[in-house]
Design an enzyme around this catalytic site. Structure first.
Site, mmCIF file in Angstrom:
data_model
loop_
_atom_site.group_PDB
_atom_site.id
_atom_site.type_symbol
_atom_site.label_atom_id
_atom_site.label_comp_id
_atom_site.label_asym_id
_atom_site.label_seq_id
_atom_site.Cartn_x
_atom_site.Cartn_y
_atom_site.Cartn_z
ATOM 1 N N ASP A 264 -3.840 62.526 33.647
ATOM 2 C CA ASP A 264 -4.640 61.330 33.880
ATOM 3 C C ASP A 264 -5.631 61.748 34.948
ATOM 4 O O ASP A 264 -5.254 61.920 36.115
ATOM 5 C CB ASP A 264 -3.779 60.173 34.376
ATOM 6 C CG ASP A 264 -4.606 58.903 34.542
ATOM 7 O OD1 ASP A 264 -5.722 58.995 35.083
ATOM 8 O OD2 ASP A 264 -4.155 57.829 34.125
ATOM 9 N N HIS A 265 -6.880 61.920 34.580
ATOM 10 C CA HIS A 265 -7.788 62.568 35.538
ATOM 11 C C HIS A 265 -8.018 61.728 36.790
ATOM 12 O O HIS A 265 -8.435 62.254 37.816
ATOM 13 C CB HIS A 265 -9.110 62.990 34.871
ATOM 14 C CG HIS A 265 -10.091 61.876 34.650
ATOM 15 N ND1 HIS A 265 -10.031 61.040 33.581
ATOM 16 C CD2 HIS A 265 -11.161 61.467 35.372
ATOM 17 C CE1 HIS A 265 -11.025 60.161 33.650
ATOM 18 N NE2 HIS A 265 -11.731 60.396 34.734
ATOM 19 N N HIS B 189 -5.388 54.767 33.688
ATOM 20 C CA HIS B 189 -6.027 54.858 35.003
ATOM 21 C C HIS B 189 -5.654 53.689 35.930
ATOM 22 O O HIS B 189 -5.291 53.894 37.087
ATOM 23 C CB HIS B 189 -7.545 54.926 34.864
ATOM 24 C CG HIS B 189 -8.023 56.006 33.938
ATOM 25 N ND1 HIS B 189 -7.411 57.234 33.848
ATOM 26 C CD2 HIS B 189 -9.061 56.060 33.061
ATOM 27 C CE1 HIS B 189 -8.053 57.987 32.961
ATOM 28 N NE2 HIS B 189 -9.048 57.294 32.466
HETATM 29 C C1 BG6 Z 1 -11.855 58.165 30.390
HETATM 30 C C2 BG6 Z 1 -12.165 57.115 29.372
HETATM 31 O O1 BG6 Z 1 -10.485 58.398 30.458
HETATM 32 O O2 BG6 Z 1 -12.315 57.743 31.670
HETATM 33 C C3 BG6 Z 1 -13.650 56.780 29.348
HETATM 34 O O3 BG6 Z 1 -11.768 57.573 28.090
HETATM 35 C C4 BG6 Z 1 -14.129 56.432 30.733
HETATM 36 O O4 BG6 Z 1 -13.936 55.728 28.457
HETATM 37 C C5 BG6 Z 1 -13.712 57.504 31.722
HETATM 38 O O5 BG6 Z 1 -15.538 56.308 30.682
HETATM 39 C C6 BG6 Z 1 -14.049 57.084 33.129
HETATM 40 O O6 BG6 Z 1 -13.823 58.164 33.987
HETATM 41 P P1 BG6 Z 1 -14.621 58.292 35.349
HETATM 42 O O7 BG6 Z 1 -14.031 59.502 36.000
HETATM 43 O O8 BG6 Z 1 -16.067 58.430 35.005
HETATM 44 O O9 BG6 Z 1 -14.369 57.024 36.094
#
Ligand code: BG6
Length: 490
Positions: free
Chosen positions: A178-179, A241
């Protein structure tokens, strides 16, 4: 004795994630000298590429997405690590060359990280094929697999994917990404809570009135309709997230800063979530979504969701956690706002609004990463209070213009065998248990709140404001660049 070589096999190396994130993150770690000295990066894909094609591709990726750190001499060394192997993901026989290539490196005596940056429908095939060719067995080095989100489409598909993963790998070999957990400010939630003494005594239902998590994106569905229209915001953002941020905020102090201790506490939060009432949810779709290429003209996929959730434990019983996320919102911001209770008694004249504002601790995840604390202060020359902000900005405190990308941390952790920032199988399943009934209720329950259309560039449907107004709360936003929006109600 020299250390074993480490091989990183990126499945889906020709794709967008590899180009935008994985290759630049590997290069950044490489420049910083954090990767193993003996390193091979094997790009795996279906296309008829050669090593040279991959090298050109990686070079272009760095020019486009890592220009600020690009260094010609480092590149000359980095390119030496790259090679390409063609594999047709569903076909086991096509893995033999890959296996032979990997076995040929140091007689197979090497560590291997398999990184699945591919469409989720191929996860099971790849895992099974790696298993069938005995490529998960830790003979002559460790074997780990990194699996991108989405991990499953709902609880039952996540359970089944966990079952498949466990039939080939041990849980300790599986790294679910989960980044958001790799973001510096998300990691800092734990430092803020557990490396200070001032927050923990008030971090509970006696002092906190409500907690708000906002993940607002300005981007719309863009070119991702093929994936997005069958997922929607609950699967794309909420299940992972937002619930991950929530569990970092709400967890009990772990006994140690290690993967099991941390994840034990996070999963307890998710397991203590009270089933969400449909009446406590709002779903929205931005105007124009259905006209986007690849979206069904009658699509009922939500691009926005807001909900109220309770954690039924001693710390949080009956304290509302409000979560919202949407695309095509006017501001990009991810923030957690913790609102404290008002003073029980007043000896001062009240503010113009007739009451003190609640103190608020804002954790600004992105952009303009930082922490803000809103307190009441006396307006000079008057006897009334006004809310003012005490602000920590990362860019000032740490001279950090460019915080490392989340993937930089996560790839490194996977190589180093540190699973703290990865999701365990029980966490994934607990998170699906929370969101599944909402998704299903929206689909089939006639009493579910209707889909709201909201304007592109707004803060989402008004029904989301009403959700909080029922509890006499308002969405709060901090951490925004434009001062006009700071600490104002959205
Ligand atoms: C991803 C989703 O996991 O996270 C995307 O699939 C989303 O839809 C993105 O735009 C948002 O990531 P960040 O790091 O730009 O907030």
């Amino acid at each position: 004795m020299t250390a074993r070589p480490t091989v990183i096999a990126i499945f889906g190396v020709t794709g967008d994630l590899a180009r935008r994130k994985l290759i630049p993150s590997l290069f950044s770690n490489f420049i910083k000298g954090r990767l193993p000295k003996r390193l091979r990066i094997v790009g795996v894909g279906r296309r008829e590429w050669t090593d040279e094609t991959l090298i050109d591709h990686a070079h272009q990726s760095l020019k486009n997405y890592a220009a600020a750190i690009y260094d010609e001499r480092a590149w000359e060394r980095f390119r030496e690590t790259l090679s390409y192997s063609k594999v047709n993901l569903p076909q086991p026989e096509t893995y033999q060359t890959l296996r032979d290539d990997l076995n040929a490196l140091d007689g197979g005596e090497c560590n291997r990280l398999y990184y699945l940056s591919i469409a989720p429908e191929f996860y099971a095939d790849v895992i099974c094929n790696l298993g069938a060719l005995d490529m998960a067995r830790e003979n002559g080095g460790w074997r780990r697999i990194v699996i991108e989100k989405p991990f499953g489409y709902d609880l039952s598909t996540a359970q089944s994917l966990n079952g498949i993963a466990h039939s080939v790998f041990n849980e300790s070999q599986v790294y679910r990404i989960d980044h958001y957990l790799g973001k510096e400010t998300a990691q800092n939630i734990l430092f803020m809570r557990f490396a200070n003494t001032i927050f923990e005594p008030i971090w509970n239902r006696s002092h906190i009135s409500n907690v708000q998590v906002t993940v607002a994106e300005t981007v719309d569905v863009g070119t991702r309709a093929g994936y997005y229209d069958s997922s929607g915001v609950m699967r794309d953002m909420m299940q992972n997230h937002l619930l991950q941020l929530l569990s970092l905020i709400a967890m009990e102090p772990p006994s140690a800063f290690d993967a099991d201790a941390l994840r034990n506490e996070k999963v307890k939060v998710l397991q203590a979530a009270r089933p969400i009432k449909l009446a406590d949810t709002v779903r929205g779709q931005y105007q124009g979504y259905r006209a986007a290429e690849g979206v069904a003209p009658d699509s009922s996929t939500p691009t926005y969701a807001a909900l109220k959730l309770f954690i039924d434990n001693w710390r949080w019983k009956d304290i509302p956690f409000y979560l919202r996320s949407g695309k095509a919102i006017g501001q990009k911001t991810t923030q957690v706002n913790i609102q404290f209770k008002r003073p029980p008694n007043s000896i001062f004249e009240l503010t113009e609004s007739g009451d003190y504002s609640r103190n608020m601790l804002s954790i600004c995840i992105q952009p303009d990463e930082g922490i803000h604390l809103t307190i009441e202060a006396k307006i000079p020359d008057q006897l009334i209070a006004k809310s003012v902000d005490m602000e920590l900005h990362y860019k000032n405190a740490f001279i950090a213009d460019n915080l490392p990308d989340a993937y930089e941390r996560l790839i490194l952790d996977a190589i180093n065998g540190d699973a703290q920032l990865f999701i365990r199988s029980d966490e994934i399943e607990s998170a699906w248990k929370i969101v599944d009934p909402v998704i299903e209720g929206w689909r089939s329950d006639p009493a579910a709140p209707p889909m709201q259309r909201y304007q592109v560039g707004s803060w989402g449907p008004e029904a989301a404001d009403e959700l909080l107004a029922r509890d006499e709360h308002v969405w709060r936003v901090s951490c925004l660049h434009e001062k006009a929006g700071c600490n104002g109600d959205s």
